[in-house]
Design a protein around this motif. Sequence first.
Motif, PDB file in Angstrom:
ATOM      1  N   SER A 488       0.834  -1.203   0.000  1.00 51.84           N
ATOM      2  CA  SER A 488       0.000   0.000   0.000  1.00 51.84           C
ATOM      3  C   SER A 488       0.870   1.255   0.000  1.00 51.84           C
ATOM      4  O   SER A 488       0.606   2.218  -0.731  1.00 51.84           O
ATOM      5  N   LYS A 489       1.938   1.233   0.807  1.00 50.65           N
ATOM      6  CA  LYS A 489       2.827   2.386   0.901  1.00 50.65           C
ATOM      7  C   LYS A 489       3.541   2.638  -0.419  1.00 50.65           C
ATOM      8  O   LYS A 489       3.627   3.771  -0.903  1.00 50.65           O
ATOM      9  N   LEU A 490       4.007   1.554  -1.042  1.00 48.43           N
ATOM     10  CA  LEU A 490       4.702   1.696  -2.310  1.00 48.43           C
ATOM     11  C   LEU A 490       3.752   2.101  -3.433  1.00 48.43           C
ATOM     12  O   LEU A 490       4.133   2.828  -4.343  1.00 48.43           O
ATOM     13  N   SER A 491       2.523   1.624  -3.371  1.00 48.35           N
ATOM     14  CA  SER A 491       1.544   2.012  -4.384  1.00 48.35           C
ATOM     15  C   SER A 491       1.235   3.503  -4.300  1.00 48.35           C
ATOM     16  O   SER A 491       1.042   4.181  -5.315  1.00 48.35           O
ATOM     17  N   GLU A 492       1.183   4.040  -3.074  1.00 48.13           N
ATOM     18  CA  GLU A 492       0.985   5.479  -2.912  1.00 48.13           C
ATOM     19  C   GLU A 492       2.155   6.246  -3.522  1.00 48.13           C
ATOM     20  O   GLU A 492       1.973   7.265  -4.204  1.00 48.13           O
TER      21      GLU A 492
END
Length: 527
Positions: A488-492
């Motif tokens: 999720s963090k990397l997708s953001e």
Amino acid sequence: WEPMRALPAPSGRECAPLEHLIRAKLHELDAAGFVLGAQVAVLDGELGEQGHWLCDATCGRIGVCQGMPITDKTLMPLMGASPGPLLMCVLGALSKPTVSGKHISLKTSLGQLWPDFAQRGKAATSIGDVLQQQAGLAKPFPSDISTKAFCSEARLEEALAAAPCEPEGEGLCPAIGALLAALLKRIFARKTSQEALCAALESLGIPGCISYSAIGPNGSVSAARAGRQPEEHVTMQRIYEWLEEKVESLDVQAQAGGAARRRWLSWHQLGSEKPWITDPLLINRGAFLGGHACISGRGLRASAKALCQLYSSDAVPSDVLQHSLVPARQLHFNSQQEWWEALGSADLAAGGWQLFKFRRRGSEEEVFGYGYADGSTSSLGLRLPTASVAILLSSVAKETRHVGRELLDIIATHFGLEVAWPSEPPPSLPLKASRTNQPGKTAAAATAVANPKPGETALSGVGSSSPSDTRTADALQSELKKVEAQVSKLSEALDLVLPGASAAICRKGPSSPPPGLAGFWLSVETE
């Protein structure tokens, strides 16, 4: 990507049985796309003897975009193996007075030759400490260092002198090559590392071409460039690895209070914050090829034959050499990244040599070779009991790091030996060194979830460090939550770079609708 093929046999001369085996292996590796440029030389004979060549094989071309073939006179980049020739020159110089008439030994304080170094707790550091990679420079690089400063001998030496004393512990000193080059300059009273190296080799009577510059006697450039195979497509794993490195770098800087305060970094921390400085392709800069500048600790170039002649010489007095080969300590690897830097060989000698452990075939007798290895190319230069070996490679791709070991296995077998250290890092080691918990694991786990191998479920391997490792359902669920949080963090972060990319451009095929993050990204879509 079609490197020049290794010839089955050299023209105009007969080759030894070992060379036939090496050429066959190079041809096999080349056909598989694992060779960019390669030189393999083996010089048989006792120290100080002329010896005879058991192998002198070359393969490939000088660069990814250069079609000229590698010859036995081409200078190959040594990079992480550069401390080997520098150490040989330093040990040879210790038995003689310096140019200014000083008598120095391993107990001599480095500050006597380099007064600026004796600050911030390093006054007691001796030459012996430097050779044993215990100079107190675990973090020698300032956070505000630029590429220009890193590539300047004078400015890098200023940074090393100003660095605070921080013990290396059970690890390698990231500045060992630069320290040896600086020491050599002061022993021979020269302004540049190139001038000091030339003076040292001349005083020791060592033939062959070992240099920071790639300019030949006739003014032509005869050097191989480091390179890696061009990416044909960008996978989700690669995207996540790049994003994870960038996010980690920003997190580290935020925790340290931003760029306003000067911090001191290790080699891996420098690579995390400024990867363009630690990139092995930096050696290809025109200023280095032309001899106008150099990376003093990692910028040496040599041919395999010249390196063998160096290690076969008696330039270092036998008593000094024997003392320098006494096993002193073992390295402790905290990550696969550190393991590959030393090619998994964890033994260090009192005189600074990297020791390579072998066993006699059919017995448990241990035999040690000494020299240095480069983890980015898997190049090695080492001395066996009765022969010198140089395996010099120019590919810096992760997929080609096994090449040097496979060639060394063939050479060791010829001498009745077998390599006694593992060819791959333990799977339990994290992928890379980091200040975050379990570095590199989340990217691999995310890849396992997004792209499970045939016959595996999306949970296969998540939370496990080896096939035999069993975890409870609660532990697996906890690991999966960590992976989901990281994804999720990397997708953001990804959406900040390419708005809507994480939901739009990943697909299973050109005509299929975008299902989410599963699949791969074509390079044109990434652009």
